[in-house]
Design an enzyme around this catalytic site. Sequence first.
Site, PDB file in Angstrom:
ATOM      1  N   ASP A 200      38.370 -19.696  29.281  1.00 51.09           N
ATOM      2  CA  ASP A 200      38.264 -19.240  30.685  1.00 51.09           C
ATOM      3  C   ASP A 200      38.418 -20.447  31.611  1.00 51.09           C
ATOM      4  OD1 ASP A 200      37.917 -17.530  32.840  1.00 51.09           O
ATOM      5  OD2 ASP A 200      35.734 -17.561  32.740  1.00 51.09           O
ATOM      6  N   ASP A 217      30.706 -23.557  31.744  1.00 51.01           N
ATOM      7  CA  ASP A 217      30.896 -22.127  31.475  1.00 51.01           C
ATOM      8  C   ASP A 217      31.598 -21.894  30.136  1.00 51.01           C
ATOM      9  OD1 ASP A 217      30.652 -19.486  31.967  1.00 51.01           O
ATOM     10  OD2 ASP A 217      31.994 -19.396  33.695  1.00 51.01           O
TER      11      ASP A 217
HETATM   12  N1  LIG Z   1      25.081 -27.497  34.456  1.00 52.82           N
HETATM   13  C1  LIG Z   1      25.380 -27.239  35.727  1.00 52.82           C
HETATM   14  N2  LIG Z   1      25.130 -28.157  36.689  1.00 52.82           N
HETATM   15  C2  LIG Z   1      25.418 -27.890  37.986  1.00 52.82           C
HETATM   16  N3  LIG Z   1      25.925 -26.732  38.419  1.00 52.82           N
HETATM   17  C3  LIG Z   1      26.193 -25.775  37.520  1.00 52.82           C
HETATM   18  C4  LIG Z   1      25.926 -25.974  36.119  1.00 52.82           C
HETATM   19  N4  LIG Z   1      26.278 -24.857  35.463  1.00 52.82           N
HETATM   20  C5  LIG Z   1      26.733 -24.004  36.394  1.00 52.82           C
HETATM   21  N5  LIG Z   1      26.693 -24.541  37.636  1.00 52.82           N
HETATM   22  C6  LIG Z   1      27.099 -23.903  38.894  1.00 52.82           C
HETATM   23  O1  LIG Z   1      26.985 -22.507  38.788  1.00 52.82           O
HETATM   24  C7  LIG Z   1      28.274 -21.891  38.886  1.00 52.82           C
HETATM   25  C8  LIG Z   1      28.364 -20.744  37.881  1.00 52.82           C
HETATM   26  O2  LIG Z   1      28.170 -21.221  36.562  1.00 52.82           O
HETATM   27  P1  LIG Z   1      29.049 -20.692  35.375  1.00 52.82           P
HETATM   28  O3  LIG Z   1      30.495 -20.868  35.702  1.00 52.82           O
HETATM   29  O4  LIG Z   1      28.537 -21.324  34.149  1.00 52.82           O
HETATM   30  O5  LIG Z   1      28.667 -19.172  35.282  1.00 52.82           O
HETATM   31  P2  LIG Z   1      29.412 -17.905  35.902  1.00 52.82           P
HETATM   32  O6  LIG Z   1      30.806 -18.234  36.327  1.00 52.82           O
HETATM   33  O7  LIG Z   1      28.481 -17.292  36.856  1.00 52.82           O
HETATM   34  O8  LIG Z   1      29.493 -17.021  34.717  1.00 52.82           O
HETATM   35  P3  LIG Z   1      30.151 -15.638  34.765  1.00 52.82           P
HETATM   36  O9  LIG Z   1      31.525 -15.876  34.218  1.00 52.82           O
HETATM   37  O10 LIG Z   1      29.232 -14.909  33.925  1.00 52.82           O
HETATM   38  O11 LIG Z   1      30.176 -15.136  36.165  1.00 52.82           O
HETATM   39  C9  LIG Z   1      29.260 -23.002  38.632  1.00 52.82           C
HETATM   40  O12 LIG Z   1      30.486 -22.799  39.271  1.00 52.82           O
HETATM   41  C10 LIG Z   1      28.545 -24.205  39.194  1.00 52.82           C
HETATM   42  O13 LIG Z   1      28.732 -24.269  40.582  1.00 52.82           O
HETATM   43 MG   LIG Z   2      32.174 -19.708  35.896  1.00 54.07          MG
END
Ligand SMILES: Nc1ncnc2c1ncn2[C@@H]1O[C@H](COP(=O)(O)OP(=O)(O)OP(=O)(O)O)[C@@H](O)[C@H]1O
Ligand SMILES: [Mg+2]
Length: 268
Positions: A200, A217
Amino acid sequence: MGRRGEETKKTDSRIEELDRELSRMGIRIRDTDQRKVRDEVFDEVTLLALYKLANRKVINAVGGSISTGKEANVFIAKRGDDLDCVIKIYRIRTGNFNVMSDYILGDPRFASIRKNKKNIIFAWTKKEFSNLKRALDVGLPVPEPIAFDRNILIMDFIGKDEVPYPQLRLNPVDDPEAGYIEVLGLITDLYQKARLVHGDLSEYNILHGGGKLWLIDMGQAVTPDHPSAHRFLFRDIQNMNRYFGSWCETLDEHEILRGIVGEDFFTP
Ligand SMILES: Nc1ncnc2c1ncn2[C@@H]1O[C@H](COP(=O)(O)OP(=O)(O)OP(=O)(O)O)[C@@H](O)[C@H]1O
Ligand SMILES: [Mg+2]
């Protein structure tokens, strides 16, 4: 009162009890910004998992929300001696569970789990933890995974002074060619050294800060023996070519794929 009503009442009081326990430990879920988020995210299973993580002293405070995504909510939190960390909570009730099963069911590491919604989400959380660990172990720039329990993943915070580094789409690199080569290097190392395909990859799932690019992610990342691994890898390459293509020259997608998978390309 019917059986259903009694069940609900029991659940409510268990939730309140867990909530009180967590408050006692300094973790105040009730402060969470909106009521809707609170009700959707912090159900009984999640509170219990948080309680266990707090009891193991993995976390000691939950702060504000960083992001509300399709299947997960991300919060900043504190651990140990005031270090920042991130809590990613996969929603059990409103998660995008069908997409998850496609990725999980082709992965031999998870061949034997019982296939109900909760189990798939728990497996997904564990999978993101182990994917991050595999990537970290070969020196890739990913958040260090710290712990997981059920649908909750705790990982290192990627940012500074409680502000997460922005996504690449919001903070483009100064030198696109160098950035493009850096990303191709990350995809290659992820495949060749960690034996993973992100699956992804986009300018949303790369953070840019502290002078480098970070992959995040990784729940959907699969091993090369997943039947769709090469298709996912090709899509990741296409995404990066599309993104960097508006800033600089890019290489041929098929050639990049061949260059990365090498001998694997010819194995059935
Ligand atoms: N370890 C981290 N440190 C700082 N910011 C983070 C971290 N993990 C995630 N984030 C923030 O949170 C946002 C969303 O995280 P992530 O992409 O892992 O999940 P997601 O996109 O919500 O997952 P989904 O695909 O389920 O919607 C990221 O774009 C980032 O801004
Ligand atoms: Mg994401």
